[in-house]
Design an enzyme around this catalytic site. Sequence first.
Site, PDB file in Angstrom:
ATOM      1  N   LYS A  49       6.703   7.573  -9.584  1.00  0.00           N
ATOM      2  CA  LYS A  49       7.450   6.641 -10.430  1.00  0.00           C
ATOM      3  C   LYS A  49       8.396   7.370 -11.387  1.00  0.00           C
ATOM      4  O   LYS A  49       9.364   6.777 -11.864  1.00  0.00           O
ATOM      5  CB  LYS A  49       6.489   5.735 -11.192  1.00  0.00           C
ATOM      6  CG  LYS A  49       5.528   4.932 -10.311  1.00  0.00           C
ATOM      7  CD  LYS A  49       6.203   4.278  -9.140  1.00  0.00           C
ATOM      8  CE  LYS A  49       5.310   3.435  -8.247  1.00  0.00           C
ATOM      9  NZ  LYS A  49       4.186   4.132  -7.620  1.00  0.00           N
ATOM     10  N   TYR A 263      -5.732  -3.810  -1.015  1.00  0.00           N
ATOM     11  CA  TYR A 263      -5.154  -3.000  -2.083  1.00  0.00           C
ATOM     12  C   TYR A 263      -6.230  -2.595  -3.093  1.00  0.00           C
ATOM     13  O   TYR A 263      -6.980  -3.440  -3.588  1.00  0.00           O
ATOM     14  CB  TYR A 263      -4.043  -3.767  -2.812  1.00  0.00           C
ATOM     15  CG  TYR A 263      -3.478  -2.970  -3.959  1.00  0.00           C
ATOM     16  CD1 TYR A 263      -2.389  -2.123  -3.766  1.00  0.00           C
ATOM     17  CD2 TYR A 263      -4.063  -3.013  -5.214  1.00  0.00           C
ATOM     18  CE1 TYR A 263      -1.901  -1.354  -4.809  1.00  0.00           C
ATOM     19  CE2 TYR A 263      -3.579  -2.242  -6.266  1.00  0.00           C
ATOM     20  CZ  TYR A 263      -2.499  -1.415  -6.053  1.00  0.00           C
ATOM     21  OH  TYR A 263      -2.021  -0.647  -7.086  1.00  0.00           O
ATOM     22  N   TYR A 289      -3.448   5.038  -3.110  1.00  0.00           N
ATOM     23  CA  TYR A 289      -2.183   5.313  -2.422  1.00  0.00           C
ATOM     24  C   TYR A 289      -2.215   6.582  -1.562  1.00  0.00           C
ATOM     25  O   TYR A 289      -2.244   6.518  -0.336  1.00  0.00           O
ATOM     26  CB  TYR A 289      -1.048   5.441  -3.446  1.00  0.00           C
ATOM     27  CG  TYR A 289      -0.713   4.187  -4.183  1.00  0.00           C
ATOM     28  CD1 TYR A 289       0.123   3.235  -3.615  1.00  0.00           C
ATOM     29  CD2 TYR A 289      -1.205   3.954  -5.463  1.00  0.00           C
ATOM     30  CE1 TYR A 289       0.455   2.079  -4.299  1.00  0.00           C
ATOM     31  CE2 TYR A 289      -0.873   2.792  -6.157  1.00  0.00           C
ATOM     32  CZ  TYR A 289      -0.049   1.865  -5.566  1.00  0.00           C
ATOM     33  OH  TYR A 289       0.278   0.728  -6.246  1.00  0.00           O
TER      34      TYR A 289
END
Length: 337
Positions: A49, A263, A289
Amino acid sequence: MDLARFPREFLGHLPTALEAAPRISDALGKARVWLKRDDCTGLAGGGNKTRKLEFLMADALAQDADVILTQGAVQSNHARQTAAAAAKYNLPCHVLLEDRTESTDDNHLHNGNVLLDNLFGAQITRHAKGADMAAAMAAAAESLTQYKKPYLIPGGGSNAIGALGYVNAAFELVYQANQQGLKIDCIVHATGSCGTQAGLVAGLWAMNANIPVLGISVRHPRAKQAESVLQLARATASLLGLNGDELPAERVWVNSDYVGEGYGFPADSTLAAIRQTAMLEGVLLDPVYSGKGMAGLMGCISQAAGGEGADVFCKGKNVVFIHTGGAQALPAYKDYF
Ligand SMILES: *Cc1c(COP(=O)(O)O)cnc(C)c1O
């Protein structure tokens, strides 16, 4: 193709290293594996990010924003890196966290990224699983009447501006590969909110580098994920001044076989990939992830036959795994280890 005409804050430690993973490569015995260390981007412990925030925070500053809002799941790495970036620019930061896993584990709710969000001074509000988080963020911005100019960053920082960070990563990676004489046959990484893959695909297409990018989905089924990535890649290419509509759908590869229960729930293959990568390379992955991304890469190389583009995982090929970070979430998943 210049990125210099877009406002940018140099937040990350870039370029990140591109290094060999010889013991993973030997263990799998087919394509050679390389790691692009975007877990080491510097800000707040690093992660993918930060590259997006270089362009998003610059846009916020250009618009004279006086408060930053963003949203994500409870253990969002994006929220952590955004909170840190906002702190750096002395901007108040509100993060809306969706209880996507409905975990009642104290570590999940308060440790890991949540602990760090607090340390960076972010204001946290919590929202039930399935809440319309974009709407909740818009409502929150409305209600913060003490500020003049709220800047809303979408989940994962994934819009065309954020994806410029991964256009830049594509340029950086191809330059490094050229310098090292490394012919890359495939790039693999975990894909969630799509900005990472969209930026890479748009950047590679923009420089006419025909390297396939395989996203290992951490949430959505393949068709849905591929469509979302393609739309964002096209929007990003258009922002670069190209005719984004011409970006071919075949440029986006997605595999959703490694999602597991959903998720935020590590599958057995996720945990195995985390353990193996730690033991073979001394590198930390995460349960949401990069652990799934590495499980996908290991699975594709082990199978290396059949399926879309499987020949890129055979002996003699070079596969680059973009390590997108996330190890800051590990303490929140203590019970899995
Ligand atoms: C957000 C994130 C991803 C996924 O990137 P997207 O751009 O959202 O698809 C992958 N790995 C980690 C560690 C992340 O935090």
